[in-house]
Scaffold this motif. Structure first.
Motif: not given
Length: 252
Positions: A40-52
């Motif tokens: 949830i925290a990473m989703a605020q600052v990372m591009p969607a393609t790299a998140l998962i």
């Protein structure tokens, strides 16, 4: 130096490393919750393609460390039944490479988690070998699309055992195998892991420190208090998933 860890700024990289300590400690002490909080925290600052994919590799390190530290308590029979499902789910995810409708998946996971915490017990066959294989396949498939399947896996693990140490150890081992498949799935899809390698390695190292701290707290908690904490952490995460699912359905 921190700016070299990833394409993100030095401040953001530092924040994610510190968050890795906190979330690993939470998962070790409460048995669940760290991975979901982290994504949830990473989703605020990372591009969607790299998140998962990045989250998956960090969680592989965190869960792998916890599994190693608690290996004596791992329920090997559950892991042995879970692993074939993980392989099937990973193969399906690599073949599909799609996302389910926004919102629907989150609501389904939340409903399962709430049922497992507060509803009547599932029949014994649900935690038998066939049920475990199915759980491994479905949660691995879902994890590739939404990132954090931890609440669903933890709900299933909760049905099969009551003592806190075997639950934490078995959950960590199952999740380690599940997150390991993301290297295959997203590598197959063309994701360039080396751009994020520095950040992943430092967050994994920070996760080891958090796991050590969390396990120290775990040994001081009674089974009754742990079960209470475990159930309510799951419930709060499920409510968060419901909120997110409704938001996405509305946006869609």
């Amino acid at each position: 130096m921190l700016e070299w860890l990833s394409p993100l700024s030095a401040g953001v990289n530092l924040g994610l490393v510190l968050l890795s300590v906190l979330t690993s400690a939470l998962s070790a002490a409460a048995g669940i919750g760290g991975g979901t909080l982290l994504i949830i925290a990473m989703a605020q600052v990372m591009p969607a393609t790299a998140l998962i994919p990045v989250h998956g590799m960090v969680q592989l390190g965190s869960n792998g460390g916890r599994a190693v530290m608690t290996w004596r308590h791992v329920r090997r029979d559950i892991v042995a039944a879970f692993l074939p499902g993980v392989i099937l789910g990973a193969l399906a995810a690599a073949w599909l490479l799609i996302r389910l409708p926004y919102g629907v998946l989150e609501l389904c996971i939340a409903a399962f988690v709430l049922y497992s915490c507060w509803g009547p017990g599932l029949p014994q066959r649900a935690v038998g070998r066939t049920g475990t294989v199915i759980a491994g396949a479905l949660t691995t498939l879902l994890s590739s699309f939404v990132g954090a399947s931890g609440p669903m896996v933890a709900s299933f693990i909760k049905l099969g055992m009551s003592e806190r140490l075997p639950r934490v150890a078995t959950f960590a081992t199952c999740m380690s195998f599940q997150h390991a498949t993301k290297a295959f799935i997203f590598g197959f899809a063309g994701f360039v892991f080396r751009d994020w390698l520095g950040l992943m390695l430092v967050m994994i190292a920070a996760g080891f420190a958090g796991t050590w701290l969390g396990l120290r707290l775990l040994h001081r908690v009674t089974d009754h208090r742990f079960d209470f904490l475990f159930k309510w952490v799951l419930t709060l995460l499920a409510l968060r998933l419901i909120w997110l699912g409704v938001e996405r359905l509305g946006a869609g």
